[in-house]
Scaffold this active site. Structure first.
Site, PDB file in Angstrom:
ATOM      1  N   ARG A 118      59.386  -9.859 -24.501  1.00 30.35           N
ATOM      2  CA  ARG A 118      58.597  -8.623 -24.322  1.00 30.35           C
ATOM      3  C   ARG A 118      57.396  -8.520 -25.254  1.00 30.35           C
ATOM      4  NH1 ARG A 118      63.812  -6.168 -23.776  1.00 30.35           N
ATOM      5  NH2 ARG A 118      64.309  -6.109 -21.565  1.00 30.35           N
ATOM      6  N   LYS A 140      42.472  -9.857 -22.321  1.00 27.00           N
ATOM      7  CA  LYS A 140      42.909 -10.028 -20.927  1.00 27.00           C
ATOM      8  C   LYS A 140      43.599 -11.376 -20.814  1.00 27.00           C
ATOM      9  CE  LYS A 140      39.756  -7.279 -18.145  1.00 27.00           C
ATOM     10  NZ  LYS A 140      38.690  -7.325 -17.130  1.00 27.00           N
ATOM     11  N   GLU A 182      28.160 -16.943 -18.714  1.00 27.04           N
ATOM     12  CA  GLU A 182      28.756 -15.714 -19.278  1.00 27.04           C
ATOM     13  C   GLU A 182      27.874 -15.171 -20.410  1.00 27.04           C
ATOM     14  OE1 GLU A 182      31.261 -14.248 -17.825  1.00 27.04           O
ATOM     15  OE2 GLU A 182      32.811 -15.662 -17.183  1.00 27.04           O
ATOM     16  N   LYS A 224      30.509  -8.068 -26.344  1.00 22.83           N
ATOM     17  CA  LYS A 224      31.781  -7.872 -25.637  1.00 22.83           C
ATOM     18  C   LYS A 224      32.720  -6.997 -26.462  1.00 22.83           C
ATOM     19  CE  LYS A 224      35.624  -9.729 -23.154  1.00 22.83           C
ATOM     20  NZ  LYS A 224      36.241 -10.771 -22.370  1.00 22.83           N
ATOM     21  N   GLU A 234      40.039  -1.097 -19.432  1.00 25.07           N
ATOM     22  CA  GLU A 234      39.155  -1.070 -18.271  1.00 25.07           C
ATOM     23  C   GLU A 234      39.372   0.141 -17.375  1.00 25.07           C
ATOM     24  OE1 GLU A 234      38.135  -4.983 -16.658  1.00 25.07           O
ATOM     25  OE2 GLU A 234      37.895  -4.040 -14.703  1.00 25.07           O
ATOM     26  N   ARG A 238      34.368  -1.041 -19.300  1.00 26.66           N
ATOM     27  CA  ARG A 238      34.688  -2.473 -19.393  1.00 26.66           C
ATOM     28  C   ARG A 238      34.456  -3.200 -18.069  1.00 26.66           C
ATOM     29  NH1 ARG A 238      39.616  -5.673 -22.490  1.00 26.66           N
ATOM     30  NH2 ARG A 238      38.901  -7.715 -21.826  1.00 26.66           N
ATOM     31  N   ASN A 242      32.479  -7.431 -15.646  1.00 31.24           N
ATOM     32  CA  ASN A 242      32.747  -8.184 -14.417  1.00 31.24           C
ATOM     33  C   ASN A 242      31.501  -8.428 -13.592  1.00 31.24           C
ATOM     34  OD1 ASN A 242      35.589  -8.588 -14.536  1.00 31.24           O
ATOM     35  ND2 ASN A 242      35.809  -6.389 -14.253  1.00 31.24           N
ATOM     36  N   HIS A 245      31.391 -11.124 -11.020  1.00 32.69           N
ATOM     37  CA  HIS A 245      32.741 -11.670 -10.875  1.00 32.69           C
ATOM     38  C   HIS A 245      33.376 -11.399  -9.513  1.00 32.69           C
ATOM     39  CE1 HIS A 245      32.282 -12.537 -15.063  1.00 32.69           C
ATOM     40  NE2 HIS A 245      33.508 -12.989 -15.191  1.00 32.69           N
ATOM     41  N   HIS A 249      34.677 -14.592  -8.053  1.00 32.17           N
ATOM     42  CA  HIS A 249      36.104 -14.843  -7.801  1.00 32.17           C
ATOM     43  C   HIS A 249      36.330 -15.183  -6.326  1.00 32.17           C
ATOM     44  CE1 HIS A 249      37.662 -12.507 -11.581  1.00 32.17           C
ATOM     45  NE2 HIS A 249      37.208 -13.705 -11.868  1.00 32.17           N
ATOM     46  N   HIS A 262      34.501 -21.674 -13.131  1.00 37.48           N
ATOM     47  CA  HIS A 262      34.431 -20.210 -13.170  1.00 37.48           C
ATOM     48  C   HIS A 262      33.012 -19.748 -13.529  1.00 37.48           C
ATOM     49  CE1 HIS A 262      35.584 -16.063 -13.903  1.00 37.48           C
ATOM     50  NE2 HIS A 262      35.050 -16.145 -15.101  1.00 37.48           N
TER      51      HIS A 262
HETATM   52  P1  NAD Z   1      38.916 -24.490 -18.805  1.00 34.77           P
HETATM   53  O1  NAD Z   1      39.870 -23.822 -19.675  1.00 34.77           O
HETATM   54  O2  NAD Z   1      39.414 -25.100 -17.549  1.00 34.77           O
HETATM   55  O3  NAD Z   1      38.145 -25.584 -19.662  1.00 34.77           O
HETATM   56  C1  NAD Z   1      37.172 -26.376 -19.043  1.00 34.77           C
HETATM   57  C2  NAD Z   1      37.432 -27.887 -19.250  1.00 34.77           C
HETATM   58  O4  NAD Z   1      37.047 -28.254 -20.558  1.00 34.77           O
HETATM   59  C3  NAD Z   1      38.889 -28.280 -19.128  1.00 34.77           C
HETATM   60  O5  NAD Z   1      38.964 -29.533 -18.492  1.00 34.77           O
HETATM   61  C4  NAD Z   1      39.335 -28.394 -20.573  1.00 34.77           C
HETATM   62  O6  NAD Z   1      40.433 -29.232 -20.756  1.00 34.77           O
HETATM   63  C5  NAD Z   1      38.096 -28.959 -21.205  1.00 34.77           C
HETATM   64  N1  NAD Z   1      37.930 -28.711 -22.626  1.00 34.77           N
HETATM   65  C6  NAD Z   1      38.245 -27.613 -23.334  1.00 34.77           C
HETATM   66  N2  NAD Z   1      37.755 -27.704 -24.569  1.00 34.77           N
HETATM   67  C7  NAD Z   1      37.131 -28.884 -24.664  1.00 34.77           C
HETATM   68  C8  NAD Z   1      36.408 -29.537 -25.696  1.00 34.77           C
HETATM   69  N3  NAD Z   1      36.174 -28.956 -26.865  1.00 34.77           N
HETATM   70  N4  NAD Z   1      35.910 -30.762 -25.470  1.00 34.77           N
HETATM   71  C9  NAD Z   1      36.093 -31.350 -24.255  1.00 34.77           C
HETATM   72  N5  NAD Z   1      36.726 -30.779 -23.217  1.00 34.77           N
HETATM   73  C10 NAD Z   1      37.240 -29.554 -23.436  1.00 34.77           C
HETATM   74  O7  NAD Z   1      37.731 -23.498 -18.367  1.00 34.77           O
HETATM   75  P2  NAD Z   1      36.926 -22.377 -19.158  1.00 34.77           P
HETATM   76  O8  NAD Z   1      35.594 -22.368 -18.534  1.00 34.77           O
HETATM   77  O9  NAD Z   1      37.043 -22.526 -20.618  1.00 34.77           O
HETATM   78  O10 NAD Z   1      37.701 -21.048 -18.776  1.00 34.77           O
HETATM   79  C11 NAD Z   1      37.763 -20.592 -17.453  1.00 34.77           C
HETATM   80  C12 NAD Z   1      38.956 -19.692 -17.297  1.00 34.77           C
HETATM   81  O11 NAD Z   1      38.801 -18.561 -18.153  1.00 34.77           O
HETATM   82  C13 NAD Z   1      39.131 -19.145 -15.901  1.00 34.77           C
HETATM   83  O12 NAD Z   1      40.478 -19.257 -15.534  1.00 34.77           O
HETATM   84  C14 NAD Z   1      38.730 -17.697 -16.011  1.00 34.77           C
HETATM   85  O13 NAD Z   1      39.381 -16.879 -15.091  1.00 34.77           O
HETATM   86  C15 NAD Z   1      39.134 -17.388 -17.417  1.00 34.77           C
HETATM   87  N6  NAD Z   1      38.406 -16.262 -18.006  1.00 34.77           N
HETATM   88  C16 NAD Z   1      39.129 -15.287 -18.603  1.00 34.77           C
HETATM   89  C17 NAD Z   1      38.505 -14.227 -19.217  1.00 34.77           C
HETATM   90  C18 NAD Z   1      39.309 -13.203 -19.957  1.00 34.77           C
HETATM   91  O14 NAD Z   1      38.757 -12.176 -20.351  1.00 34.77           O
HETATM   92  N7  NAD Z   1      40.571 -13.448 -20.189  1.00 34.77           N
HETATM   93  C19 NAD Z   1      37.104 -14.147 -19.228  1.00 34.77           C
HETATM   94  C20 NAD Z   1      36.381 -15.168 -18.610  1.00 34.77           C
HETATM   95  C21 NAD Z   1      37.059 -16.236 -18.011  1.00 34.77           C
HETATM   96  N1  GLY Z   2      35.875 -11.022 -18.660  1.00 26.58           N
HETATM   97  C1  GLY Z   2      35.960  -9.642 -18.362  1.00 26.58           C
HETATM   98  C2  GLY Z   2      36.690  -8.827 -19.388  1.00 26.58           C
HETATM   99  O1  GLY Z   2      37.132  -9.325 -20.387  1.00 26.58           O
HETATM  100  O2  GLY Z   2      36.830  -7.648 -19.214  1.00 26.58           O
END
Ligand code: NAD
Ligand code: GLY
Length: 372
Positions: A118, A140, A182, A224, A234, A238, A242, A245, A249, A262
């Site tokens: 939890r 998030k 972003e 942010k 949100e 907040r 998006n 997005h 998405h 993404h």
């Molecule tokens: P990812 O996590 O898939 O990373 C991209 C690629 O880079 C992967 O292949 C990873 O293994 C590689 N990688 C990571 N660090 C590295 C490094 N230092 N050197 C070499 N390779 C490396 O993608 P991302 O773009 O980091 O994240 C996208 C995800 O984040 C999506 O799922 C999206 O929905 C999510 N997201 C979440 C929020 C939130 O607020 N929680 C906000 C924006 C995006």
């Molecule tokens: N990436 C959108 C949020 O964190 O609210």
């Protein structure tokens, strides 16, 4: 090193930004509550940074979970791997989870931390630009569902975020650009000065100049952090984060997770938001062109992949956390640097925007979308 603070009362936490921070044990150790540390990472990041990360936790009982790499593994089935390891090794309620990797690892480790017994604490060590400027901040967490992106999740704030910008040196160019999408988003939402700065420092950012990256990351986290502090869950403001997005998405889900990054999908989404805003008479054509030029400069796509049909896009856009009573609420632009959320628009104009974006927008010749 720069330190920013996300102000959330009892859940406030610092964001550390600097070079060679991974090896600095003292910095993160103070944010570990119990004696047990579980590092969650993936197959790509582990050989690069896991050893250094584990070394920083030498005084603790540590273990690791190495997930497969990719958006297509961001689901409940793979999440279970984390719970299996935690339970097999008898990790208790004082365990700290450490997310070492990009946004996929961060979202999954954070969600595991929100659910395990939890809720246990976690630390974000983001290693992609996208994760450093966005996903690691704000709490998030979650996974994708076959029918919709990030549809299963929880709000769960980290104990701290440690951003070592040296990790960006191993990132490939396409991923760096995805992160820049972003970054541009913050300028568009409410920081016009930052948007102008990005226009004049695009070359330095693409060349991974440490000073430029450090400035852009800190400014993004600050922008942010302020919005998150005002509206953690949100219920209002907040949603502006998006921008792009809802379109993005839909593109990610429509193509199949992992086919487009993404950040790339968000880049297209921001162009669509601007083009739709122009049809509504809210933003000048010159400003839309300026935005598209910056997105192209950052080597990002600007138009909807051919194989996605307009009606399919609209249907996918219905599966969005901002939908209320069947109406798609969108983040749109009343000029650069002034984003708003609205469901007051003519759906026909939205259709026209989507149709035109498939047919008329410019496209760089190297863009991998041509492969689809
Ligand atoms: P990812 O996590 O898939 O990373 C991209 C690629 O880079 C992967 O292949 C990873 O293994 C590689 N990688 C990571 N660090 C590295 C490094 N230092 N050197 C070499 N390779 C490396 O993608 P991302 O773009 O980091 O994240 C996208 C995800 O984040 C999506 O799922 C999206 O929905 C999510 N997201 C979440 C929020 C939130 O607020 N929680 C906000 C924006 C995006
Ligand atoms: N990436 C959108 C949020 O964190 O609210």
């Amino acid at each position: 090193m720069k330190t920013l603070q996300v102000d959330l009362g009892a859940r406030s936490y610092p964001i550390y930004i600097g070079q060679a921070l991974l090896g600095q044990a003292a910095l993160i150790k103070e944010h570990v509550k119990g004696r047990q540390v579980q590092v969650v990472t993936n197959k790509t990041v582990a050989p690069l940074y896991l050893e250094k990360t584990l070394a920083a936790f030498a005084d603790f009982q540590t273990d690791k979970v190495i997930l497969p790499d990719g958006e297509k593994y961001k689901n409940l089935k793979v999440l279970n791997k984390i719970f299996n390891t935690l339970l097999r090794q008898r990790f208790d309620r004082q365990t700290t989870l450490v997310a070492l990797g990009g946004g996929v690892v961060g979202d999954m480790a954070g969600f595991a931390a929100a659910c395990y017994q939890r809720g246990v604490p976690f630390i974000q060590i983001p290693t992609t630009l996208l994760a450093q400027v966005d996903s690691s901040v704000g709490g998030k967490t979650g996974v994708n569902h076959r029918l919709g992106k990030n549809m299963i999740g929880a709000f769960h704030q980290p104990q701290c975020v440690l951003i070592d910008i040296n990790t960006l040196q191993t990132l490939d160019d396409r991923q760096l650009s995805a992160g820049l999408a972003e970054v541009i988003k913050y300028g568009l939402i409410n920081d016009l000065e930052f948007f102008y700065w990005l226009e004049s420092h695009a070359d330095e950012l693409l060349a991974r100049d440490a000073q430029a990256l450090s400035f852009a990351i800190a400014r993004s986290c600050q922008d942010k952090g302020q919005i998150v502090a005002e509206d953690e869950r949100e219920s209002g403001r907040r949603a502006l984060l998006n921008l792009g997005h809802t379109f993005g998405h839909a593109i990610e889900t429509g193509l199949g997770y992992g086919r487009i990054l993404h950040g790339e999908a968000v880049a297209i989404g921001m162009c669509l938001a601007a083009q739709f805003s122009m049809r509504l008479g809210w933003i000048d054509e010159a400003d839309v062109s300026r935005l598209i030029a910056l997105i192209e400069k950052m080597a990002l796509p600007t138009r909807i992949p051919k194989r996605l049909k307009v009606e399919q896009m609209l249907k996918l856009m219905q599966v969005d956390k901002k939908v209320r009573e069947g109406k798609i609420r969108l983040v749109l632009l009343q000029g650069l640097g002034n984003a708003i959320t609205t469901d007051q628009y003519d759906p026909q104009l939205l259709r026209q925007t989507l149709a035109a974006a498939k047919l008329s927008a410019r496209q760089t010749t190297w863009w991998p979308m041509q492969l689809f």
